[in-house]
Design a protein around this motif. Structure first.
Motif, PDB file in Angstrom:
ATOM      1  N   SER A   1      11.828 -28.124   3.541  1.00  0.00           N
ATOM      2  CA  SER A   1      10.813 -29.062   4.018  1.00  0.00           C
ATOM      3  C   SER A   1       9.466 -28.373   3.946  1.00  0.00           C
ATOM      4  N   TYR A   2       8.441 -29.132   3.562  1.00  0.00           N
ATOM      5  CA  TYR A   2       7.103 -28.582   3.402  1.00  0.00           C
ATOM      6  C   TYR A   2       6.413 -28.489   4.766  1.00  0.00           C
TER       7      TYR A   2
ATOM      8  N   GLY B   1       4.084 -31.075   6.024  1.00  0.00           N
ATOM      9  CA  GLY B   1       4.220 -32.084   4.983  1.00  0.00           C
ATOM     10  C   GLY B   1       3.229 -31.891   3.860  1.00  0.00           C
TER      11      GLY B   1
ATOM     12  N   LYS C   1      10.245 -35.456  -2.781  1.00  0.00           N
ATOM     13  CA  LYS C   1       9.217 -36.087  -1.948  1.00  0.00           C
ATOM     14  C   LYS C   1       9.853 -37.006  -0.914  1.00  0.00           C
TER      15      LYS C   1
ATOM     16  N   ARG D   1       9.197 -34.120   3.174  1.00  0.00           N
ATOM     17  CA  ARG D   1       7.825 -34.087   3.663  1.00  0.00           C
ATOM     18  C   ARG D   1       7.752 -34.793   5.024  1.00  0.00           C
TER      19      ARG D   1
END
Length: 339
Positions: free
Chosen positions: A276-277, A280, A314, A300
């Motif tokens: 996971s970024y 986000g 995404k 995200r």
């Protein structure tokens, strides 16, 4: 009107998934970013999602998207960062209700007596008993100046205002809160050594030591090893230092993503295929790095359902706030009706 109704019904009954995003299962004194859910509410959440949908691991969910076999009413559960309450409080409840979850772990603070920078920043500025009346900081190209006036001494009234403040949706209620939000905003895209340098500057101004509150650290190596042994736990990557990746070079991003994954795999003895970024935040280059590294999917913080047509790098999630079970049930119905 009829077209809109038909569209809404198609959206509600479409084959798609709602992925829930948690951070902490705890009741901290303050929670300006609304990332903590009480143990009581979290248990009610688990009852609700078991009743409302088909709860699957994020590994299974992404496999289904890849095969385009995602089913209606699919629900996934995820946690970000790696706070110790994930193991101490969340895991026993997940096991009680047999709900799988993926935990995205930022590894930079593992075994270190150090808090995440945003937690320490909040404590220093919003809750330190005394700060200098005048503060001047140069953060990157921005000069930040504030005159706190009487707010240099933290009053009981302002303490209550800070405890009740929700920074994502509410205007800062005090001068200290305005200063806090501005510094947080400027530090967020900075590399970790710059963040730490400014934290040290603030510690010096506030005449306080580096904070190491037990509930605000990251799980230790031993805790993470024991935690990952549960059949219901999937460990995912979340970078080393939790940077806003899109603000940084390719080389910087690679040094945050690849070593994070390697360290988590070495500690747990398991593969790490999801990421996971942080915040986000990502770019096309981030996606390329993640894809080339062999991750099967990335998540995200954009509020969007996952569908068979979704880009696996995404995938959206919905942050869960400290809602009652009934409130979460209503919220999931609204989320399912959206794209």
């Amino acid at each position: 009107m009829i077209r809109e109704l038909v569209y809404d019904l198609r959206q509600f009954f479409a084959n798609k998934a709602v992925v829930l995003m948690y951070h902490r299962i705890a009741e901290p004194t303050s929670d300006v970013w609304e990332i903590a859910v009480s143990p009581k509410n979290f248990e009610d959440h688990l009852k609700v999602i078991k009743q409302m949908g088909n709860v699957v691991s994020l590994e299974e969910l992404t496999h289904r998207i890849k095969r385009k076999t995602l089913q209606r009413n699919t629900i996934g559960v995820s946690f970000d960062d790696g706070y110790p309450d994930n193991k101490e409080i969340a895991l026993p409840l997940l096991e009680k209700y047999k709900v799988p979850a993926t935990f995205f772990i930022a590894s930079g603070n593992i075994d270190a007596p150090r808090e995440f920078w945003w937690d320490e920043l909040e404590q220093i500025i919003l809750f330190n008993e005394q700060l200098p009346r005048n503060i001047v900081m140069q953060i990157g190209e921005t000069r930040v100046e504030t005159n706190l006036g009487d707010e240099m001494i933290l009053s009981a009234t302002n303490r209550r205002k800070h405890i009740n403040w929700k920074a994502c949706t509410e205007t800062p209620p005090t001068g200290r809160a305005i200063f806090f939000y501005r510094v947080w905003e400027l530090l967020k895209p900075m590399p970790p050594h710059i963040q730490q340098a400014h934290l040290q500057q603030l510690r010096t101004l506030a005449k306080t030591e580096a904070l190491s509150r037990p509930g605000y650290r990251t799980m230790s190596t031993q805790e993470l090893k024991e935690f990952a042994a549960s059949a219901l736990v999937t460990i995912g990557a979340h970078t080393v230092h939790h940077p806003a990746l899109a603000f940084h070079s390719t080389a910087f991003q690679e040094k945050e993503i690849v070593p994070n994954r390697k360290q988590l795999q070495e500690i747990t003895g398991k593969g790490v295929d999801l990421i996971s970024y942080p915040y986000g935040n990502f770019s096309d280059e981030t996606i390329r790095i993640v894809s080339d590294a062999g991750f099967s999917a990335a998540f995200r913080t954009e509020e969007e359902t996952a569908q068979n047509s979704s880009n696996r790098y995404k995938l959206g999630r919905y942050q869960v706030k400290n809602l009652t079970g009934q409130q979460l049930a209503s919220q999931i119905k609204l989320w399912k009706a959206k794209k």
